[in-house]
Design a protein around this motif. Structure first.
Motif, PDB file in Angstrom:
ATOM      1  N   GLU A 163     -39.778 -18.071 -58.297  1.00  0.00           N
ATOM      2  CA  GLU A 163     -39.064 -19.075 -58.769  1.00  0.00           C
ATOM      3  C   GLU A 163     -37.687 -19.155 -58.031  1.00  0.00           C
ATOM      4  N   TYR A 164     -37.069 -17.841 -57.714  1.00  0.00           N
ATOM      5  CA  TYR A 164     -35.744 -17.842 -57.189  1.00  0.00           C
ATOM      6  C   TYR A 164     -35.954 -18.025 -55.618  1.00  0.00           C
ATOM      7  N   ASP A 165     -37.017 -17.992 -55.051  1.00  0.00           N
ATOM      8  CA  ASP A 165     -37.211 -18.308 -53.548  1.00  0.00           C
ATOM      9  C   ASP A 165     -37.248 -19.787 -53.282  1.00  0.00           C
ATOM     10  N   LYS A 166     -37.881 -20.518 -54.472  1.00  0.00           N
ATOM     11  CA  LYS A 166     -37.937 -21.816 -54.403  1.00  0.00           C
ATOM     12  C   LYS A 166     -36.549 -22.584 -54.518  1.00  0.00           C
ATOM     13  N   ARG A 167     -35.875 -21.940 -55.617  1.00  0.00           N
ATOM     14  CA  ARG A 167     -34.643 -22.552 -55.743  1.00  0.00           C
ATOM     15  C   ARG A 167     -33.456 -22.431 -54.577  1.00  0.00           C
ATOM     16  N   TYR A 168     -33.585 -21.014 -54.008  1.00  0.00           N
ATOM     17  CA  TYR A 168     -32.741 -20.630 -52.746  1.00  0.00           C
ATOM     18  C   TYR A 168     -33.506 -20.257 -51.592  1.00  0.00           C
ATOM     19  N   PRO A 169     -34.364 -21.091 -50.859  1.00  0.00           N
ATOM     20  CA  PRO A 169     -35.187 -21.065 -49.906  1.00  0.00           C
ATOM     21  C   PRO A 169     -34.536 -20.132 -48.538  1.00  0.00           C
ATOM     22  N   SER A 170     -35.163 -19.321 -47.807  1.00  0.00           N
ATOM     23  CA  SER A 170     -34.588 -18.672 -46.613  1.00  0.00           C
ATOM     24  C   SER A 170     -34.764 -19.635 -45.769  1.00  0.00           C
ATOM     25  N   ASN A 171     -33.979 -19.497 -44.672  1.00  0.00           N
ATOM     26  CA  ASN A 171     -34.008 -20.301 -43.457  1.00  0.00           C
ATOM     27  C   ASN A 171     -35.106 -20.118 -42.603  1.00  0.00           C
ATOM     28  N   GLY A 172     -35.815 -19.047 -42.594  1.00  0.00           N
ATOM     29  CA  GLY A 172     -36.926 -18.738 -41.831  1.00  0.00           C
ATOM     30  C   GLY A 172     -36.511 -17.543 -40.852  1.00  0.00           C
ATOM     31  N   LYS A 173     -35.368 -17.322 -40.741  1.00  0.00           N
ATOM     32  CA  LYS A 173     -34.932 -16.359 -39.714  1.00  0.00           C
ATOM     33  C   LYS A 173     -34.838 -14.941 -40.533  1.00  0.00           C
ATOM     34  N   ALA A 174     -35.306 -13.925 -39.850  1.00  0.00           N
ATOM     35  CA  ALA A 174     -35.231 -12.614 -40.519  1.00  0.00           C
ATOM     36  C   ALA A 174     -33.924 -12.268 -40.912  1.00  0.00           C
ATOM     37  N   THR A 175     -32.819 -12.606 -40.146  1.00  0.00           N
ATOM     38  CA  THR A 175     -31.550 -12.404 -40.560  1.00  0.00           C
ATOM     39  C   THR A 175     -31.044 -12.959 -41.662  1.00  0.00           C
ATOM     40  N   ASP A 176     -31.861 -13.957 -42.202  1.00  0.00           N
ATOM     41  CA  ASP A 176     -31.264 -14.686 -43.554  1.00  0.00           C
ATOM     42  C   ASP A 176     -31.750 -13.717 -44.774  1.00  0.00           C
ATOM     43  N   GLY A 177     -32.715 -13.207 -44.677  1.00  0.00           N
ATOM     44  CA  GLY A 177     -33.240 -12.503 -45.628  1.00  0.00           C
ATOM     45  C   GLY A 177     -34.216 -13.261 -46.724  1.00  0.00           C
ATOM     46  N   VAL A 178     -34.852 -12.514 -47.602  1.00  0.00           N
ATOM     47  CA  VAL A 178     -35.691 -13.206 -48.683  1.00  0.00           C
ATOM     48  C   VAL A 178     -35.247 -12.274 -50.279  1.00  0.00           C
ATOM     49  N   TYR A 179     -35.507 -13.019 -51.041  1.00  0.00           N
ATOM     50  CA  TYR A 179     -35.411 -12.402 -52.343  1.00  0.00           C
ATOM     51  C   TYR A 179     -36.290 -11.277 -53.017  1.00  0.00           C
ATOM     52  N   HIS A 180     -35.918 -10.312 -53.473  1.00  0.00           N
ATOM     53  CA  HIS A 180     -37.049  -9.344 -54.396  1.00  0.00           C
ATOM     54  C   HIS A 180     -36.772  -9.419 -55.568  1.00  0.00           C
ATOM     55  N   CYS A 181     -37.725  -8.993 -56.607  1.00  0.00           N
ATOM     56  CA  CYS A 181     -37.495  -8.635 -57.746  1.00  0.00           C
ATOM     57  C   CYS A 181     -37.976  -7.418 -58.302  1.00  0.00           C
ATOM     58  N   VAL A 182     -37.047  -6.548 -58.934  1.00  0.00           N
ATOM     59  CA  VAL A 182     -37.585  -5.286 -59.585  1.00  0.00           C
ATOM     60  C   VAL A 182     -37.500  -5.448 -61.146  1.00  0.00           C
ATOM     61  N   CYS A 183     -38.553  -4.833 -61.652  1.00  0.00           N
ATOM     62  CA  CYS A 183     -38.744  -5.412 -63.311  1.00  0.00           C
ATOM     63  C   CYS A 183     -39.257  -4.234 -63.914  1.00  0.00           C
ATOM     64  N   GLY A 184     -38.733  -4.081 -65.261  1.00  0.00           N
ATOM     65  CA  GLY A 184     -39.320  -3.084 -65.956  1.00  0.00           C
ATOM     66  C   GLY A 184     -38.486  -2.578 -67.102  1.00  0.00           C
ATOM     67  N   THR A 185     -38.740  -1.447 -67.886  1.00  0.00           N
ATOM     68  CA  THR A 185     -38.231  -0.975 -69.204  1.00  0.00           C
ATOM     69  C   THR A 185     -37.406   0.216 -68.830  1.00  0.00           C
ATOM     70  N   HIS A 186     -37.883   0.838 -67.822  1.00  0.00           N
ATOM     71  CA  HIS A 186     -37.376   2.373 -67.497  1.00  0.00           C
ATOM     72  C   HIS A 186     -37.505   2.468 -66.003  1.00  0.00           C
ATOM     73  N   PHE A 187     -36.712   2.411 -65.292  1.00  0.00           N
ATOM     74  CA  PHE A 187     -36.663   2.613 -63.887  1.00  0.00           C
ATOM     75  C   PHE A 187     -35.187   3.126 -63.263  1.00  0.00           C
ATOM     76  N   ALA A 188     -35.022   3.414 -61.917  1.00  0.00           N
ATOM     77  CA  ALA A 188     -33.862   3.589 -61.214  1.00  0.00           C
ATOM     78  C   ALA A 188     -33.964   2.816 -59.814  1.00  0.00           C
ATOM     79  N   SER A 189     -33.095   2.554 -59.382  1.00  0.00           N
ATOM     80  CA  SER A 189     -33.128   2.021 -58.163  1.00  0.00           C
ATOM     81  C   SER A 189     -32.025   1.841 -57.232  1.00  0.00           C
ATOM     82  N   ALA A 190     -32.088   1.968 -55.730  1.00  0.00           N
ATOM     83  CA  ALA A 190     -31.355   2.004 -54.758  1.00  0.00           C
ATOM     84  C   ALA A 190     -31.602   1.027 -53.779  1.00  0.00           C
TER      85      ALA A 190
END
Length: 133
Positions: free
Chosen positions: A71-98
């Motif tokens: 859904e977030y990619d639909k709202r804010y699509p990448s321009n197709g270049k690797a330098t633009d980047g894409v969205y990711h999602c981490v989801c849960g009740t107990h985790f750590a992230s970096a």
């Protein structure tokens, strides 16, 4: 001014949580809290809206994360270049992230007991370095 999310008015409580008021015939209100955001107000509001919709439409955590990302990619699509980047999602009740993310491309939202991190990242952290040579 006050902001509306999805046509409903958010109401912060003393702990900084926002209860989304349920309208007639709707499911009970969700407790929503933006833990950290480096996004502008429009993208932050969109992230909250997408996260609430994911919780209401999906039950498996993996499917919730996939729903948010798509859904977030639909709202804010990448321009197709690797330098633009894409969205990711981490989801849960107990985790750590970096994570490495683009400037203004990170938000950590909690809906009820579920934490969701949405971030924008290049395909490879070395894509930008290769161009600057």
């Amino acid at each position: 001014g006050s902001s509306k999310v999805g046509g409903r008015r958010p109401r912060p409580d003393l702990e900084g949580n926002t209860k989304m008021s349920a309208q007639a015939g709707e499911k009970p209100a969700h407790v929503v809290k933006v833990i950290e955001s480096q996004m502008n107000a429009d993208r932050q509001a969109a992230a909250v809206e997408v996260c609430i919709a994911a919780v209401e439409n999906k039950t498996v955590i993996r499917e919730i994360a996939a729903y948010v990302k798509k859904e977030y990619d639909k709202r804010y699509p990448s321009n197709g270049k690797a330098t633009d980047g894409v969205y990711h999602c981490v989801c849960g009740t107990h985790f750590a992230s970096a994570v490495s993310h683009e400037c203004h491309g990170y938000i950590h939202v909690k809906v009820d007991q579920l934490h969701m991190i949405i971030f924008k990242s290049r395909d490879s952290p070395f894509d930008g370095e290769a161009e600057s040579v």
